[in-house]
Design a protein around this motif. Structure first.
Motif, mmCIF file in Angstrom:
data_model
loop_
_atom_site.group_PDB
_atom_site.id
_atom_site.type_symbol
_atom_site.label_atom_id
_atom_site.label_comp_id
_atom_site.label_asym_id
_atom_site.label_seq_id
_atom_site.Cartn_x
_atom_site.Cartn_y
_atom_site.Cartn_z
ATOM 1 N N THR A 1 43.952 49.007 33.503
ATOM 2 C CA THR A 1 44.649 47.894 34.384
ATOM 3 C C THR A 1 44.215 48.008 35.685
ATOM 4 O OG1 THR A 1 46.305 48.274 32.868
ATOM 5 C CG2 THR A 1 46.944 47.275 34.965
ATOM 6 N N LEU A 2 44.100 49.340 36.380
ATOM 7 C CA LEU A 2 43.520 49.305 37.635
ATOM 8 C C LEU A 2 42.242 48.646 37.783
ATOM 9 C CD1 LEU A 2 44.175 52.442 39.901
ATOM 10 C CD2 LEU A 2 42.147 51.529 40.033
ATOM 11 N N LEU A 3 41.187 49.219 37.018
ATOM 12 C CA LEU A 3 40.063 48.666 37.148
ATOM 13 C C LEU A 3 40.014 46.926 36.990
ATOM 14 C CD1 LEU A 3 37.377 51.164 35.339
ATOM 15 C CD2 LEU A 3 38.531 50.868 37.444
ATOM 16 N N SER A 4 40.947 46.354 36.069
ATOM 17 C CA SER A 4 40.716 45.069 35.938
ATOM 18 C C SER A 4 41.329 44.331 37.276
ATOM 19 C CB SER A 4 41.772 44.679 34.743
ATOM 20 O OG SER A 4 43.276 44.855 34.973
ATOM 21 N N LEU A 5 42.365 44.884 38.248
ATOM 22 C CA LEU A 5 42.561 44.600 39.517
ATOM 23 C C LEU A 5 41.112 44.508 40.592
ATOM 24 C CD1 LEU A 5 46.078 46.225 39.855
ATOM 25 C CD2 LEU A 5 45.452 44.012 39.041
ATOM 26 N N VAL A 6 40.681 45.776 40.322
ATOM 27 C CA VAL A 6 39.420 45.890 41.308
ATOM 28 C C VAL A 6 38.399 44.645 40.843
ATOM 29 C CG1 VAL A 6 37.645 47.498 41.868
ATOM 30 C CG2 VAL A 6 40.002 48.382 41.539
ATOM 31 N N THR A 7 38.184 44.355 39.911
ATOM 32 C CA THR A 7 37.169 43.681 39.176
ATOM 33 C C THR A 7 37.517 42.115 39.237
ATOM 34 O OG1 THR A 7 37.728 43.811 36.857
ATOM 35 C CG2 THR A 7 36.025 45.230 38.003
ATOM 36 N N GLY A 8 38.934 41.816 39.757
ATOM 37 C CA GLY A 8 39.343 40.609 39.971
ATOM 38 C C GLY A 8 39.603 39.667 38.733
ATOM 39 N N LEU A 9 39.723 40.668 37.313
ATOM 40 C CA LEU A 9 40.332 40.132 36.128
ATOM 41 C C LEU A 9 41.725 39.666 36.400
ATOM 42 C CD1 LEU A 9 38.276 42.001 33.686
ATOM 43 C CD2 LEU A 9 37.778 39.655 34.308
ATOM 44 N N ARG A 10 42.442 40.671 36.794
ATOM 45 C CA ARG A 10 43.859 40.403 37.026
ATOM 46 C C ARG A 10 44.549 40.633 38.702
ATOM 47 N NH1 ARG A 10 44.217 43.766 31.962
ATOM 48 N NH2 ARG A 10 44.851 42.182 30.541
ATOM 49 N N ARG A 11 45.760 40.001 38.749
ATOM 50 C CA ARG A 11 46.205 40.102 40.213
ATOM 51 C C ARG A 11 47.283 41.444 39.904
ATOM 52 N NH1 ARG A 11 45.509 34.794 42.692
ATOM 53 N NH2 ARG A 11 45.369 33.381 40.696
ATOM 54 N N PRO A 12 47.442 41.956 41.253
ATOM 55 C CA PRO A 12 48.762 42.766 41.072
ATOM 56 C C PRO A 12 50.055 42.034 41.144
ATOM 57 C CG PRO A 12 47.645 42.710 43.507
ATOM 58 C CD PRO A 12 46.745 42.204 42.316
ATOM 59 N N ASP A 13 51.263 42.448 40.773
ATOM 60 C CA ASP A 13 52.463 41.415 40.871
ATOM 61 C C ASP A 13 52.810 41.573 42.317
ATOM 62 O OD1 ASP A 13 52.462 41.566 38.230
ATOM 63 O OD2 ASP A 13 53.984 42.956 38.057
ATOM 64 N N THR A 14 52.697 42.934 43.029
ATOM 65 C CA THR A 14 52.883 43.203 44.442
ATOM 66 C C THR A 14 52.064 44.109 44.788
ATOM 67 O OG1 THR A 14 54.491 45.017 43.983
ATOM 68 C CG2 THR A 14 55.392 42.690 44.209
ATOM 69 N N GLY A 15 51.890 44.111 46.247
ATOM 70 C CA GLY A 15 50.772 45.007 46.828
ATOM 71 C C GLY A 15 49.649 43.998 46.949
ATOM 72 N N THR A 16 48.427 44.945 47.529
ATOM 73 C CA THR A 16 47.101 44.239 47.785
ATOM 74 C C THR A 16 45.941 45.072 47.448
ATOM 75 O OG1 THR A 16 47.084 45.031 50.002
ATOM 76 C CG2 THR A 16 47.979 42.953 50.016
ATOM 77 N N VAL A 17 44.821 44.343 47.155
ATOM 78 C CA VAL A 17 43.567 44.540 46.292
ATOM 79 C C VAL A 17 42.493 44.278 47.327
ATOM 80 C CG1 VAL A 17 42.287 45.668 44.561
ATOM 81 C CG2 VAL A 17 44.668 45.246 44.055
ATOM 82 N N ARG A 18 41.979 45.075 47.993
ATOM 83 C CA ARG A 18 40.919 44.640 48.880
ATOM 84 C C ARG A 18 39.788 45.112 48.321
ATOM 85 N NH1 ARG A 18 42.051 40.267 51.656
ATOM 86 N NH2 ARG A 18 40.844 40.845 53.606
ATOM 87 N N LEU A 19 38.350 44.275 48.302
ATOM 88 C CA LEU A 19 37.167 44.695 47.767
ATOM 89 C C LEU A 19 36.262 44.308 48.673
ATOM 90 C CD1 LEU A 19 35.341 45.704 45.492
ATOM 91 C CD2 LEU A 19 35.154 43.507 44.651
ATOM 92 N N PHE A 20 35.488 45.366 49.479
ATOM 93 C CA PHE A 20 34.630 44.710 50.468
ATOM 94 C C PHE A 20 35.335 44.094 51.632
ATOM 95 C CE2 PHE A 20 31.840 44.410 46.692
ATOM 96 C CZ PHE A 20 31.299 45.770 46.622
ATOM 97 N N GLY A 21 36.526 44.358 51.718
ATOM 98 C CA GLY A 21 37.294 43.472 52.816
ATOM 99 C C GLY A 21 37.984 42.240 52.367
ATOM 100 N N GLY A 22 37.519 41.858 51.182
ATOM 101 C CA GLY A 22 37.742 40.464 50.697
ATOM 102 C C GLY A 22 38.636 40.686 49.473
ATOM 103 N N SER A 23 39.076 39.380 48.850
ATOM 104 C CA SER A 23 39.768 39.438 47.704
ATOM 105 C C SER A 23 38.702 39.534 46.402
ATOM 106 C CB SER A 23 40.406 37.945 47.297
ATOM 107 O OG SER A 23 40.638 37.853 45.980
ATOM 108 N N PRO A 24 39.132 40.549 45.447
ATOM 109 C CA PRO A 24 38.203 40.540 44.264
ATOM 110 C C PRO A 24 38.148 39.317 43.435
ATOM 111 C CG PRO A 24 40.152 42.188 44.287
ATOM 112 C CD PRO A 24 40.286 41.424 45.372
#
Ligand SMILES: Nc1ncnc2c1ncn2[C@@H]1O[C@H](COP(=O)(O)OP(=O)(O)OP(=O)(O)O)[C@@H](O)[C@H]1O
Length: 310
Positions: free
Chosen positions: A53-76
């Motif tokens: 699940t964590l990897l799916s948020l990092v790769t942009g396949l899913r979004r978190p319900d709350t909180g943020t995920v930043r990849l290279f400073g942008g949105s995955p």
């Protein structure tokens, strides 16, 4: 607006207070995780802990319900952000009728400075099957190709979910050697694995997920220290109960079959304090031989941290 700290600028990946649920099930909760450029992070945890699940948020396949995920400073979720991310495609997405070298060239065509196809095939031991159709590859060859495809665009971050599951030792070696090379050239790695010796050799830092929460995150040596478990091996005719009674001992296992009464047996003792255990053994005058005291294997440390009693 405050200026980003050097830490922020270095962060290739930044998860802040991430929560993700599936219906009523909480898959991730309160997860903070920052990966800096050039780091190699192993993500460990028992089945269902939330790693995929964590990897799916990092790769942009899913979004978190709350909180943020930043990849290279942008949105995955943004495809241009994901251009510098190396992930293995699903095996089912390999075009079965295309030849191996054609698939590599096809994927390479999407990147400005790809690894030349012959080099990549050679490094992953795929030259011999370069003209084979993907549909005819063995499971191990297919997996090597998938990881090769993750590296073809010279990504800044490579994310791999259990990359060696089901691979034979040769294929595993090839894969780890290539990933270690990528990391040595400055690449950043995030790898999940159940095969802990792999993590030990490939990653310097370990994050442990249990039931959606990060229970530990630090250099591998530190994580091992957290568990503070030592293995003491010895031969003795002492009883199991007597050994169990020594200070710090959490588990005593006979390392050989049942011994005849009065004969020395091999024991493996797991203890929180190897020194105290052995000191007490000696001071009680219990005869023993072939003493071997070692820090816990990483498996023991993680089992201890994850509450797995095996
Ligand atoms: N699409 C989904 N729908 C419902 N529940 C899901 C879904 N995906 C994951 N889960 C649940 O979320 C939890 C975390 O799953 P996840 O696959 O992330 O764990 P994992 O650590 O990767 O496990 P494993 O090591 O077994 O692959 C599990 O309880 C799983 O059943």
């Amino acid at each position: 607006m405050t200026a980003p700290s050097p830490d922020d600028r270095d962060a290739v990946l930044d998860l802040a207070d991430v929560r993700r649920t599936f219906g009523t099930h909480v898959a991730l909760d309160g997860v903070h995780l920052r990966v800096r450029a050039g780091e190699s992070l192993g993500l460990l945890g028992p089945n269902g802990a939330g790693k995929t699940t964590l990897l799916s948020l990092v790769t942009g396949l899913r979004r978190p319900d709350t909180g943020t995920v930043r990849l290279f400073g942008g949105s995955p979720r943004d495809p241009s952000t994901r251009a510098a991310l190396g992930v293995t495609p699903q095996a089912t997405s390999l075009p079965q009728a295309l030849r191996v070298r054609e698939v590599v060239a096809l994927v390479a065509g999407h990147y400005p400075d790809p690894v030349p196809t012959p080099d990549l095939l050679d490094r992953f031991g795929l030259t011999r099957v370069a003209d084979a159709q993907c549909g005819g590859l063995s499971g191990g060859q297919q997996r090597r190709l998938l990881v090769a495809l993750a590296l073809v665009g010279r990504p800044r971050l490579v994310v791999l979910d259990e990359p060696t599951t089901g691979l034979d030792l040769d294929a595993r070696d090839v894969l780890w050697r290539e990933l270690a090379g990528y990391h040595a050239r400055g690449g950043t790695l995030l790898v999940t694995s159940h095969y802990l010796p792999d993590i030990e050799t490939l990653t310097e830092r370990l994050a442990v997920l249990v039931e959606g929460r990060l229970v530990a995150d630090g250099p591998i040596g530190e994580i091992r220290g957290l568990a503070r478990i030592a293995r003491v091996r010895l031969r003795s005719d002492a009883s199991e109960a007597l050994l169990h009674d020594l200070p710090g001992v959490v588990e005593v296992v006979a390392a050989d079959g049942p011994g005849a009464r009065g004969t020395a047996r091999s024991w493996e003792i797991r203890t929180r304090d190897g020194d105290a255990t052995v000191r007490e053994l000696a001071s009680r005058g219990i005869p023993f031989a072939d003493l071997d005291v070692r820090p816990a294997a990483l498996e023991d440390a993680v089992r201890h941290l994850t509450g797995d009693p095996r």
